[in-house]
Design an enzyme around this catalytic site. Structure first.
Site, PDB file in Angstrom:
ATOM      1  N   CYS A  10     -47.291 -26.223  13.762  1.00  0.00           N
ATOM      2  CA  CYS A  10     -46.027 -26.860  13.418  1.00  0.00           C
ATOM      3  C   CYS A  10     -45.251 -26.022  12.422  1.00  0.00           C
ATOM      4  CB  CYS A  10     -46.300 -28.225  12.831  1.00  0.00           C
ATOM      5  SG  CYS A  10     -47.585 -29.108  13.714  1.00  0.00           S
ATOM      6  N   ARG A  36     -41.537 -21.922  17.001  1.00  0.00           N
ATOM      7  CA  ARG A  36     -42.966 -22.200  16.918  1.00  0.00           C
ATOM      8  C   ARG A  36     -43.412 -23.119  18.057  1.00  0.00           C
ATOM      9  NH1 ARG A  36     -46.526 -22.645  12.587  1.00  0.00           N
ATOM     10  NH2 ARG A  36     -46.220 -20.835  11.297  1.00  0.00           N
ATOM     11  N   TRP A  83     -45.941 -30.065  16.668  1.00  0.00           N
ATOM     12  CA  TRP A  83     -46.364 -29.699  18.018  1.00  0.00           C
ATOM     13  C   TRP A  83     -47.694 -30.389  18.265  1.00  0.00           C
ATOM     14  CZ3 TRP A  83     -50.160 -26.825  20.693  1.00  0.00           C
ATOM     15  CH2 TRP A  83     -49.770 -26.292  21.925  1.00  0.00           C
ATOM     16  N   ASN A 109     -49.707 -28.881   8.135  1.00  0.00           N
ATOM     17  CA  ASN A 109     -50.179 -28.149   9.313  1.00  0.00           C
ATOM     18  C   ASN A 109     -51.677 -27.966   9.151  1.00  0.00           C
ATOM     19  OD1 ASN A 109     -47.571 -27.844  10.093  1.00  0.00           O
ATOM     20  ND2 ASN A 109     -47.449 -25.648   9.693  1.00  0.00           N
ATOM     21  N   GLY A 110     -52.415 -28.067  10.243  1.00  0.00           N
ATOM     22  CA  GLY A 110     -53.848 -27.835  10.157  1.00  0.00           C
ATOM     23  C   GLY A 110     -54.634 -29.016  10.688  1.00  0.00           C
ATOM     24  N   GLU A 487     -50.025  -6.764  30.841  1.00  0.00           N
ATOM     25  CA  GLU A 487     -48.940  -7.299  30.020  1.00  0.00           C
ATOM     26  C   GLU A 487     -47.785  -7.783  30.911  1.00  0.00           C
ATOM     27  OE1 GLU A 487     -48.761  -8.442  27.235  1.00  0.00           O
ATOM     28  OE2 GLU A 487     -46.644  -8.465  26.725  1.00  0.00           O
ATOM     29  N   LYS A 491     -46.466 -11.667  30.979  1.00  0.00           N
ATOM     30  CA  LYS A 491     -45.075 -12.066  30.707  1.00  0.00           C
ATOM     31  C   LYS A 491     -44.578 -12.976  31.821  1.00  0.00           C
ATOM     32  CE  LYS A 491     -44.578 -11.339  27.243  1.00  0.00           C
ATOM     33  NZ  LYS A 491     -45.631 -10.744  26.514  1.00  0.00           N
ATOM     34  N   GLU A 494     -46.221 -16.458  31.628  1.00  0.00           N
ATOM     35  CA  GLU A 494     -45.954 -17.318  30.478  1.00  0.00           C
ATOM     36  C   GLU A 494     -44.518 -17.805  30.403  1.00  0.00           C
ATOM     37  OE1 GLU A 494     -46.520 -15.653  26.551  1.00  0.00           O
ATOM     38  OE2 GLU A 494     -45.900 -13.687  27.255  1.00  0.00           O
ATOM     39  N   HIS A 510     -61.887  -4.660  45.543  1.00  0.00           N
ATOM     40  CA  HIS A 510     -63.171  -5.370  45.462  1.00  0.00           C
ATOM     41  C   HIS A 510     -62.942  -6.870  45.336  1.00  0.00           C
ATOM     42  CE1 HIS A 510     -65.360  -1.573  45.050  1.00  0.00           C
ATOM     43  NE2 HIS A 510     -64.319  -1.176  44.331  1.00  0.00           N
ATOM     44  N   LYS A 610     -45.647 -19.951  19.039  1.00  0.00           N
ATOM     45  CA  LYS A 610     -45.574 -18.561  18.587  1.00  0.00           C
ATOM     46  C   LYS A 610     -46.861 -18.122  17.897  1.00  0.00           C
ATOM     47  CE  LYS A 610     -43.459 -14.696  18.094  1.00  0.00           C
ATOM     48  NZ  LYS A 610     -43.439 -13.861  19.297  1.00  0.00           N
TER      49      LYS A 610
HETATM   50  C1  F6R Z   1     -47.771 -13.477  24.675  1.00  0.00           C
HETATM   51  C2  F6R Z   1     -48.065 -13.856  23.317  1.00  0.00           C
HETATM   52  C3  F6R Z   1     -49.442 -14.287  22.997  1.00  0.00           C
HETATM   53  C4  F6R Z   1     -49.869 -13.606  21.697  1.00  0.00           C
HETATM   54  C5  F6R Z   1     -51.242 -14.100  21.256  1.00  0.00           C
HETATM   55  C6  F6R Z   1     -51.716 -13.382  20.004  1.00  0.00           C
HETATM   56  O1  F6R Z   1     -46.434 -13.121  24.825  1.00  0.00           O
HETATM   57  O2  F6R Z   1     -47.210 -13.823  22.469  1.00  0.00           O
HETATM   58  O3  F6R Z   1     -50.326 -13.997  24.011  1.00  0.00           O
HETATM   59  O4  F6R Z   1     -49.899 -12.229  21.911  1.00  0.00           O
HETATM   60  O5  F6R Z   1     -51.174 -15.466  21.007  1.00  0.00           O
HETATM   61  O6  F6R Z   1     -50.798 -13.535  18.977  1.00  0.00           O
HETATM   62  P1  F6R Z   1     -50.815 -12.613  17.699  1.00  0.00           P
HETATM   63  O7  F6R Z   1     -50.433 -11.240  18.101  1.00  0.00           O
HETATM   64  O8  F6R Z   1     -49.841 -13.241  16.771  1.00  0.00           O
HETATM   65  O9  F6R Z   1     -52.229 -12.652  17.187  1.00  0.00           O
END
Ligand code: F6R
Length: 615
Positions: A10, A36, A83, A109-110, A487, A491, A494, A510, A610
């Site tokens: 959050c 977030r 959240w 938060n937590g 990657e 993208k 997600e 395979h 995030k």
């Molecule tokens: C994908 C994305 C997530 C983060 C992952 C790790 O676009 O943003 O997969 O890469 O949650 O986050 P960090 O780098 O903050 O540890």
């Protein structure tokens, strides 16, 4: 409805100022925390010895339309975006939470692991609970302690010593109406300072338009903020902590959209600048990382999500240039897979843009506990990871607001490339001219990435129109390009919700090739490196089964272009180890445009936040 509610990913904001209303600021600060991810919102202020409260389920704009978040009185207030993780989003579960008399307001938060026990104790003493959250025990506990004669800070300290779990807690009360108190253990909080105003937030961008002076609050510390000052103490013994404020180089403008329709697109376009800034990292910081790596017995790279793809690419850079081949592990699986292999002679490179990912922090703490050295590569000054690292490299992407990582991936690669080159210089196995050529190649990347964006933006948009409704994609690469393929696939999944798998092209026959039939999209990452000829073989295999081939390929590579149905072009002259940096960019753009074509908001993918601060 579950009683096990946890407020984890959050956003928190608090502000206390000498005069004037804080509600409009709280509202705007919460808007800046939207990235977030959240499903409900709440604000509370104090005026005339009363708490004024507005909270509701829904997006900030909707809630503001319904309740007008700007018209609460008072020059002190706290706010929260929640959240939900375990229970339903609802007005009653949204923060702030209050004591029995609506005198104490808390955002948190937590997770409080022992909240059930605390709640039944409090209920037995007559406290009435309105929500299913773990958070709500906090105001009631504070109420108890204040009724025993403690002031707010002492009561909060008692709470912190009594609860088990991880937390960032911000609290205020009508009984001391000029003060906000806060405590953290395991969840981020930063303090912003300005003449006559103090802020506290889970994230720097929340107060960035007002100040870029900040004071870190560390785990195990408690802070008290008034309009005139900030005091920090250790939770354990109440001793005063003297800490200088530091300046964040991020600007408020960097945290706004700057004319782009979405943060994600803006951040894709900021990549050349982000690389340029990260290439200016202090040489002694890179050298120190290199020394730790060289004196280690084994080197591990740990990360999650996009950062784990940076680790995969970094491993290739270290191996090919630096003669060191790290062991890459997902941070979430690290403890379960490392067994007795990890020792105090080893070194961990923890890669995390936010510096707050719980999996990565837990793995790091585990490694530290065994005596291993930790190097953190993160984009956020003062983030949690920096507290358990022996050495930290701060990448220079500026704030990344879009939930999907783009420019932070790019700067992670830029930092890892510099470590790899410094390793190469130091171990003297590689010809100096080659190292010099590679360094020059790295320095050219800002221009190359810029050209990649110009050359591929329209083409990616057009391809999104062709492929947006395909339910499944394969992304293939070999060597370092497996990281790029992974990657690209991540993208697409997600933000556009198309199923996509990133795969080693060598491994594709395979199993995954069974998926391929007429028109099945296969995205092939084909730089002009040692993998190219074998990639051509894979393209032929896929084509023979009817695949529709999209290749990311060097501009004049006629052969690969000729075999492909569509191409995304990269300028020539990219050093092979660094190819993920330009080659991933068209894939970021492609995902962005597929998401748009399908009507999704690329900045706020569903179910994602995030910072993933839960195991
Ligand atoms: C994908 C994305 C997530 C983060 C992952 C790790 O676009 O943003 O997969 O890469 O949650 O986050 P960090 O780098 O903050 O540890």
């Amino acid at each position: 409805m579950s009683l096990i509610e946890a407020e984890i990913m959050c956003g928190i904001i608090g502000v206390v100022q000498e005069r004037g209303e804080v509600a409009p600021f709280l509202h705007q600060a919460l808007k800046r925390l939207e990235y977030r991810g959240y499903d409900s919102v709440g604000v509370t202020t104090i005026a005339n010895e009363h708490l004024y409260i507005k909270k509701e389920k829904g997006k900030i704009d909707e809630v503001h339309k319904k309740l007008n978040l700007d018209d609460l009185p008072g020059s002190i207030g706290i706010g929260h975006t929640r959240w939900a993780t375990h229970g339903i989003p609802s007005m009653l579960n949204s923060h702030p939470h209050f004591d029995c008399n609506d005198e104490i307001a808390v955002v948190h938060n937590g997770v409080i692991d022992n909240f059930l026990e605390l709640r039944s104790e409090l209920s037995a003493r007559g406290h009435v609970f309105n929500s299913d959250t773990d958070t709500e025990v906090i105001p009631h506990m504070i109420e108890e302690y204040m009724n025993e004669g403690m002031d707010l800070k002492a009561a909060l300290r008692r709470v912190a010593l009594r609860i088990e779990g991880t937390y960032a807690i911000v609290v205020m009360t009508t009984r001391e109406p000029d003060k906000i108190c806060a405590v953290r253990d395991g969840n981020p909080l930063v303090i912003g300072t300005q003449e006559g105003v103090h802020y506290i937030s889970s994230d720097i961008p929340a107060f960035l338009p007002m100040t870029n002076n900040m004071v870190l609050l560390l785990d195990g510390e408690i802070a008290s903020l008034s309009a005139s000052g900030v005091q920090i103490e250790k939770l354990s013994d109440g001793s005063r902590v003297q800490r200088e404020s530091i300046k964040v180089s991020w600007t408020a403008d960097q945290a706004q959209k700057g004319g782009f329709p979405h943060f994600m697109l803006k951040e894709i376009h900021e990549q050349p600048e982000a690389i340029r800034n990260t290439l200016r990292l202090r040489r002694d910081s890179i050298v120190k990382a290199t020394e730790i790596i060289q004196s280690a017995d084994k080197v591990y790279m740990i990360a999650m999500g996009t950062s784990s793809h940076a680790a995969m690419a970094g491993r290739h850079m270290f191996g090919s240039l630096g003669g060191v081949l790290p062991i890459c592990e997902l941070a979430s699986d690290f403890q379960d897979s490392v067994y007795d292999a990890l020792s105090g002679d080893d070194c961990i490179l923890a890669i995390t843009q936010s510096g707050e990912t719980t999996d990565t922090i837990a793995a790091t703490k585990y490694a530290k506990h065994l005596g291993a050295k930790v190097i953190a590569v993160t984009n956020v000054v003062g983030s949690s990871i920096t507290q358990s690292a022996d050495h930290t490299i701060i990448t220079q992407a500026g704030p990344e607001i879009g939930v999907a990582a783009t420019k932070t991936f790019m700067v992670q690669l830029t930092a890892l490339a510099q470590i790899a080159l410094t390793l190469a210089e130091s171990n003297r196995k590689m010809d100096r001219d080659i190292i010099l050529r590679k360094r020059e190649g790295l320095a050219r990347l800002p221009e190359i990435v810029s050209e990649v964006i110009t050359r591929n933006e329209e083409r990616s948009r057009m391809l999104a129109g062709v492929f947006y409704d395909k339910p499944s994609f394969l992304f293939l690469g070999r060597g370092v390009s497996v990281a790029t393929a992974n990657e690209g696939a991540l993208k697409l999944k997600e933000i556009a919700y198309n199923h996509a798998e990133g795969y080693s092209a060598g491994q594709s026959k395979h199993g995954p090739i069974a998926l391929v039939q007429d028109g099945y999209p296969v995205v092939c990452v084909v730089p002009r490196d040692v993998t190219r000829n074998r990639m051509i073989g894979n393209i032929m295999e896929m084509k023979a089964r009817g695949a529709s081939i999209v290749s990311v390929v060097e501009k004049d590579d006629q052969e690969v272009s000729g075999l492909s149905d569509h191409v995304l072009e990269i300028p020539a002259g990219v050093e092979s180890e660094f190819s993920p940096m330009p080659y991933v960019v068209p894939l970021q753009l492609f995902s962005y445009y597929v998401a748009l074509r399908k009507g999704y908001d690329p900045d706020k993918p569903r179910n994602l936040a995030k910072s993933v601060t839960v195991l």
